[in-house]
Scaffold this motif. Structure first.
Motif, short mmCIF file in Angstrom:
data_model
loop_
_atom_site.label_atom_id
_atom_site.label_comp_id
_atom_site.label_asym_id
_atom_site.label_seq_id
_atom_site.Cartn_x
_atom_site.Cartn_y
_atom_site.Cartn_z
N ALA A 171 0.83 -1.21 0.00
CA ALA A 171 0.00 0.00 0.00
C ALA A 171 0.87 1.26 0.00
CB ALA A 171 -0.93 -0.01 1.22
N LEU A 172 1.96 1.26 0.76
CA LEU A 172 2.86 2.40 0.79
C LEU A 172 3.53 2.62 -0.55
CD1 LEU A 172 4.52 2.06 4.32
CD2 LEU A 172 2.90 3.80 3.56
N ARG A 173 3.96 1.51 -1.19
CA ARG A 173 4.58 1.64 -2.53
C ARG A 173 3.57 2.16 -3.54
NH1 ARG A 173 7.57 -3.21 -1.12
NH2 ARG A 173 5.88 -4.50 -1.97
N SER A 174 2.34 1.68 -3.47
CA SER A 174 1.30 2.17 -4.38
C SER A 174 1.01 3.64 -4.14
CB SER A 174 0.03 1.33 -4.21
OG SER A 174 -1.02 1.84 -4.99
N PHE A 175 0.97 4.03 -2.86
CA PHE A 175 0.74 5.44 -2.54
C PHE A 175 1.87 6.32 -3.06
CE2 PHE A 175 1.76 8.92 0.36
CZ PHE A 175 0.60 9.67 0.29
N ALA A 176 3.12 5.87 -2.88
CA ALA A 176 4.26 6.66 -3.34
C ALA A 176 4.25 6.80 -4.86
CB ALA A 176 5.56 6.01 -2.87
N ARG A 177 3.90 5.71 -5.57
CA ARG A 177 3.85 5.79 -7.03
C ARG A 177 2.78 6.76 -7.49
NH1 ARG A 177 4.44 0.12 -6.70
NH2 ARG A 177 2.18 -0.11 -7.01
N GLU A 178 1.60 6.68 -6.87
CA GLU A 178 0.50 7.54 -7.28
C GLU A 178 0.80 9.00 -6.94
OE1 GLU A 178 -2.96 8.36 -9.21
OE2 GLU A 178 -1.97 6.39 -9.01
N TYR A 179 1.41 9.24 -5.77
CA TYR A 179 1.72 10.62 -5.39
C TYR A 179 2.80 11.21 -6.30
CZ TYR A 179 2.67 14.66 -2.46
OH TYR A 179 2.82 15.96 -2.01
N SER A 180 3.78 10.39 -6.69
CA SER A 180 4.86 10.90 -7.53
C SER A 180 4.36 11.33 -8.91
CB SER A 180 5.95 9.83 -7.69
OG SER A 180 5.44 8.68 -8.35
N ARG A 181 3.19 10.87 -9.30
CA ARG A 181 2.63 11.28 -10.58
C ARG A 181 1.99 12.67 -10.52
NH1 ARG A 181 -0.49 5.56 -11.74
NH2 ARG A 181 1.38 4.25 -11.93
N ARG A 182 1.80 13.18 -9.34
CA ARG A 182 1.22 14.52 -9.17
C ARG A 182 2.35 15.54 -9.13
NH1 ARG A 182 -4.39 13.39 -9.47
NH2 ARG A 182 -4.48 11.17 -8.98
N ARG A 183 2.52 16.25 -10.23
CA ARG A 183 3.64 17.18 -10.30
C ARG A 183 3.51 18.31 -9.30
NH1 ARG A 183 4.65 17.89 -16.86
NH2 ARG A 183 5.13 15.68 -17.27
N ALA A 184 2.30 18.83 -9.16
CA ALA A 184 2.11 19.92 -8.20
C ALA A 184 2.40 19.44 -6.78
CB ALA A 184 0.68 20.45 -8.29
N GLY A 185 1.98 18.23 -6.45
CA GLY A 185 2.25 17.69 -5.12
C GLY A 185 3.74 17.49 -4.88
N MET A 186 4.47 17.05 -5.90
CA MET A 186 5.92 16.87 -5.76
C MET A 186 6.62 18.21 -5.58
SD MET A 186 6.54 13.70 -5.62
CE MET A 186 8.32 13.80 -5.73
N VAL A 187 6.17 19.23 -6.30
CA VAL A 187 6.75 20.57 -6.13
C VAL A 187 6.52 21.06 -4.70
CG1 VAL A 187 6.56 22.98 -6.83
CG2 VAL A 187 6.59 21.18 -8.56
N GLY A 188 5.30 20.89 -4.19
CA GLY A 188 5.02 21.29 -2.82
C GLY A 188 5.83 20.51 -1.81
N LEU A 189 6.00 19.19 -2.04
CA LEU A 189 6.76 18.36 -1.11
C LEU A 189 8.22 18.77 -1.08
CD1 LEU A 189 6.82 15.95 0.81
CD2 LEU A 189 7.18 14.47 -1.19
N VAL A 190 8.82 19.00 -2.24
CA VAL A 190 10.22 19.43 -2.29
C VAL A 190 10.38 20.78 -1.58
CG1 VAL A 190 12.07 20.17 -3.83
CG2 VAL A 190 10.76 18.12 -4.37
N GLY A 191 9.45 21.70 -1.82
CA GLY A 191 9.52 22.99 -1.15
C GLY A 191 9.42 22.87 0.36
N LEU A 192 8.54 21.99 0.84
CA LEU A 192 8.40 21.81 2.29
C LEU A 192 9.65 21.18 2.89
CD1 LEU A 192 4.72 20.59 2.70
CD2 LEU A 192 5.67 22.83 3.15
N LEU A 193 10.23 20.20 2.20
CA LEU A 193 11.45 19.58 2.71
C LEU A 193 12.58 20.59 2.81
CD1 LEU A 193 11.39 16.12 0.87
CD2 LEU A 193 10.85 16.61 3.26
N LEU A 194 12.72 21.44 1.79
CA LEU A 194 13.76 22.46 1.84
C LEU A 194 13.52 23.44 2.99
CD1 LEU A 194 14.18 23.28 -1.97
CD2 LEU A 194 15.72 21.96 -0.50
N LEU A 195 12.26 23.80 3.21
CA LEU A 195 11.93 24.73 4.28
C LEU A 195 12.20 24.11 5.65
CD1 LEU A 195 10.76 27.50 4.98
CD2 LEU A 195 8.52 26.44 5.05
N VAL A 196 11.86 22.84 5.83
CA VAL A 196 12.10 22.17 7.10
C VAL A 196 13.60 22.06 7.37
CG1 VAL A 196 11.88 19.97 8.31
CG2 VAL A 196 9.92 20.92 7.11
N VAL A 197 14.37 21.71 6.34
CA VAL A 197 15.83 21.65 6.49
C VAL A 197 16.39 23.02 6.87
CG1 VAL A 197 18.00 21.24 5.27
CG2 VAL A 197 16.10 19.65 5.00
#
Length: 315
Positions: free
Chosen positions: A26-52
């Motif tokens: 289920a986690l692998r399926s979730f990761a694959r489906e989420y990675s297809r969302r470009r806007a979500g990946m942009v937001g995730l990368v931005g949040l990771l940079l901000l947290v760091v």
């Protein structure tokens, strides 16, 4: 004729091993489906940079340079090579203030969201469960909880948060409590609707028929099914909480002893930066608030699309 016995077949996996395998799939399926969302990946990368950036703030900024008695520059210096975002009215670097303020803004956003989501989930799940299967007393409890939720829902959120922050002792904990106690009703109504849908499913009725009590049904059948909705709501509420903290700080009811993005804007207003045209004192913290809110919103929308099969089919 070969009479050798056939090798014994491998033992079937245990139920716990099967459950772990299903969770991994289920986690692998979730990761694959989420990675297809470009806007979500942009937001995730931005949040990771901000947290760091927030975690590394003590390594990037000397706290002594943030004091008004040891400012490294002159007041209201425009952006330059030494101060990329200029200085404030005390000569402190705006860039250092934004980096240091990200710690408070993110902390308040995450903790206030945790308070709000926990309260909203508890109220919504309790109202939905006892309203569906609690008898006369359960329906009365559900009605009382939802009327209380409606009362909080119609109150102006900002006014209530300002009132709580003004009455309680000033501090970051007060801001977290004020925000958490004012933005939970939307989560409660969302969780209640999802709980009513889960309560109508056959396996929940089967669990009740086998003797499962209220706590068992809520913990093992209802909560796992409402968690995807709660998770998506959490990412959206973090952005709301950060904006609320910035608003409270801008209105002067925040913690004056800490540096946050809203506090920087409030200091710029008090220093007359708006009328003086000192844009570098106002624009950077405002952009930081907008960008982090946008990043959390992108992640929340992507999570909602991944976890909701109906939205996934429309993609």
């Amino acid at each position: 004729m070969n009479t050798a016995a056939a090798p014994p077949s491998a033992a079937p996996p245990s139920p716990r091993a099967l459950a772990r395998r299903r969770r991994r799939e289920a986690l692998r399926s979730f990761a694959r489906e989420y990675s297809r969302r470009r806007a979500g990946m942009v937001g995730l990368v931005g949040l990771l940079l901000l947290v760091v950036l927030a975690l590394c703030a003590p390594l990037l900024v000397d706290p002594a340079d943030l004091t008004v008695t040891r400012a490294p520059g002159a007041a209201f210096e425009p952006p330059s090579a030494r101060f990329p975002l200029g200085t404030d009215d005390y000569g402190r670097s705006i860039l250092d203030l934004i980096i240091w303020g990200s710690r408070v803004s993110l902390t308040v956003g995450f903790l206030a969201t945790a308070v709000s989501v926990a309260l909203g989930t508890l109220v919504g799940m309790t109202a939905g469960h006892f309203g569906a299967s609690g008898g006369t007393a359960g329906r009365l409890l559900s009605s009382v909880l939802m009327r209380l939720t409606d009362w909080f829902l119609v109150l102006p959120t900002l006014v209530l948060a300002v009132a709580l922050a003004a009455v309680l002792p000033r501090g970051t904990g007060t801001i977290i409590l004020a925000i958490g106690l004012t933005v939970w009703p939307a989560t409660a109504r969302l969780v209640r609707a999802q709980t009513l849908a889960v309560e109508a499913r056959p396996y929940v009725e089967r669990a009740r028929a086998l003797g499962g009590g209220h706590l068992h049904v809520m913990a093992w059948h209802v909560l796992p099914n409402v968690m995807p909705v709660v998770l998506a709501q959490t990412t959206l509420l973090v952005a709301t909480s950060i904006i609320a903290e910035s608003t409270l700080a801008f209105l002067g009811v925040g913690d004056p002893t800490t540096i946050s993005w809203g506090g920087i804007l409030e200091s710029a207003r008090n220093a007359g930066a708006i009328s003086s045209g000192i844009w570098w004192y106002m624009v950077p913290p405002g952009l930081a608030i907008a960008l982090v809110a946008l990043a959390f919103t992108l992640c929340g929308r992507a999570l909602e699309a991944v976890l909701d099969p109906r939205l996934r089919e429309r993609r």
